[in-house]
Write an enzyme that holds these catalytic residues in place. Structure first.
Site, PDB file in Angstrom:
ATOM      1  N   ASP A 143      -0.768  -6.012   8.168  1.00 57.23           N
ATOM      2  CA  ASP A 143      -1.165  -5.868   9.579  1.00 57.23           C
ATOM      3  C   ASP A 143      -0.674  -7.012  10.471  1.00 57.23           C
ATOM      4  O   ASP A 143      -0.683  -6.883  11.697  1.00 57.23           O
ATOM      5  CB  ASP A 143      -2.693  -5.778   9.706  1.00 57.23           C
ATOM      6  CG  ASP A 143      -3.241  -4.554   9.015  1.00 57.23           C
ATOM      7  OD1 ASP A 143      -2.461  -3.624   8.762  1.00 57.23           O
ATOM      8  OD2 ASP A 143      -4.448  -4.538   8.723  1.00 57.23           O
ATOM      9  N   ARG A 290       1.707   0.047   1.930  1.00 53.75           N
ATOM     10  CA  ARG A 290       1.275  -1.155   1.199  1.00 53.75           C
ATOM     11  C   ARG A 290       1.902  -1.263  -0.183  1.00 53.75           C
ATOM     12  O   ARG A 290       1.744  -2.291  -0.852  1.00 53.75           O
ATOM     13  CB  ARG A 290      -0.258  -1.143   1.047  1.00 53.75           C
ATOM     14  CG  ARG A 290      -0.982  -1.274   2.345  1.00 53.75           C
ATOM     15  CD  ARG A 290      -2.326  -1.937   2.267  1.00 53.75           C
ATOM     16  NE  ARG A 290      -3.161  -1.576   1.155  1.00 53.75           N
ATOM     17  CZ  ARG A 290      -4.465  -1.321   1.259  1.00 53.75           C
ATOM     18  NH1 ARG A 290      -5.038  -1.343   2.438  1.00 53.75           N
ATOM     19  NH2 ARG A 290      -5.180  -1.052   0.206  1.00 53.75           N
TER      20      ARG A 290
END
Ligand code: F6P
Length: 364
Positions: A143, A290
């Protein structure tokens, strides 16, 4: 002969959502600690849960060899937060868990604990340091929203994955003359959506930081269609929020969202279809972002932050988080990122970059 070090024995854990580069960072920490300083390393399984349950093992070179390019984390991770959320709300603290962590730390005879994680993990690290433990933090997350560091590892790899997905959506959107909304991760901060949106040439980019006006999006998409563009790509952060939702109280917003699809992309696709009548589809990239091998850039950052953390260990500089500032790796006090989120500033140059190439940011 190994160099002298204040820290003789330390624990290492990875907590929160995983990201590409975690193993590269673990390797950076362990190699430098072991080879340069002869430190003993205790690997802690599954984040803070491993300390609560005393699930640990001494790491030797064979454990941290050959992991540079490996996705995920060899230590495992969890979202265990002994102090509750990232706020300082005392009611959320689980004092049994905090005691268990302190007990394990002292039973293991650790001089320090190195925590690799995002906002929640570094905040927990700070709170443990207030409880008397020696902590060093290492910032990671796709993020890129950790306060006090210019970039986190994981971000660059996720950006490449997000960009490739947007590239691929172009051809199918064009074939079917559709609007496609792609949702990228980022609940509170829109770094990934902004960067991937610009890199992939998104026609609309929606960030949590800029509440969108569905009418402005509709106008932009209709104008594009009238200019002969038969398709459009909308890149939305999972935390994208409309002006209408921003005006609602928490309960009403929750209700509105639950009635309008499982996540932001579905909700926004529906709003666009209702507003413009254009056929609109949703794609959620999810955990793809991810997983897998870290990019070269993330490997370099993770290794550099990992080895920098070892210099802090060797010098006994505890209570700090290693950080990237400009082109320099340094460290900041762990209290700096505590409880904070690094949002995309509203005057960030890339917002104007996006607008300058004709991208709608949802606000005009
Ligand atoms: O690691 C941060 C993050 O990638 C956020 O962008 C996302 O909201 C969250 O993880 C989801 O992770 P999980 O489902 O593992 O809690």
């Amino acid at each position: 002969m190994a160099n002298l070090s204040v820290t003789k024995r330390f624990g290492i854990l990875t907590a929160g959502g995983d990201c590409p580069g975690l193993n590269a960072a673990i390797r950076g920490v362990c190699r430098a600690a072991y080879d340069r300083y002869g430190m003993e390393i205790v690997g802690i399984a599954n984040g803070f849960r491993g300390l609560i349950e005393n699930d640990t093992k001494v790491l030797k070179p064979e454990n941290f060899s050959g992991i540079l390019t490996l996705g995920g984390t060899i230590l495992g991770s969890s979202r265990e937060k002994p102090f509750g959320g990232t706020t300082s709300d005392k009611d959320e603290v689980d004092s049994d868990k905090v005691s268990a962590i302190k007990d394990t730390y002292s039973k293991l005879n650790l001089d320090c604990l190195v925590v690799l994680g995002g906002n929640g993990t570094n905040t927990t690290g700070y709170k443990l340091s207030c409880e008397g433990l020696n902590i060093i933090g290492l910032p990671k997350t796709i993020d890129n929203d950790i306060f006090g560091t210019d970039r986190t590892f994981g971000f660059h790899s996720a950006l490449a994955i997000g960009t490739e997905a947007i590239d691929r959506l172009h051809s199918t959107a064009q074939s079917h003359s559709r609007v496609i909304v792609i949702e990228l991760m980022g609940h509170k901060a829109g770094w990934l959506a902004l960067y991937a949106g610009v890199a992939g040439g998104g026609d609309v980019i929606l960030l949590p930081e800029i509440p969108y006006d569905i009418r402005a999006i509709g106008r932009h998409l209709v104008k594009r269609a009238k200019s002969g563009k038969t398709f459009s790509i909308v890149v939305a952060a999972e935390g994208a929020i409309s002006l209408k939702e921003a005006d609602m109280d928490k309960k009403d917003r929750k209700k509105y969202r639950s009635e309008n699809g499982p996540s932001a992309a579905y909700r926004i696709a529906r709003e666009i279809q209702d507003e413009t009548g254009m056929e609109t589809r949703a794609t959620v990239l999810g955990y793809m972002q991810r997983g897998g091998i870290p990019s070269a850039s993330d490997r370099v950052l993770a290794t550099s932050l990992g080895t920098a953390a070892v210099e802090l260990l060797a010098n006994g500089k505890y209570g700090r988080m290693v950080a990237l500032t400009g082109n320099d790796i340094g460290s900041i006090d762990l209290s700096v990122p505590e409880g904070k989120i690094k949002n995309v500033p509203l005057n960030y140059y890339m917002i104007d970059t996006a607008k300058a190439v004709g991208t709608c940011m949802g606000d005009e």
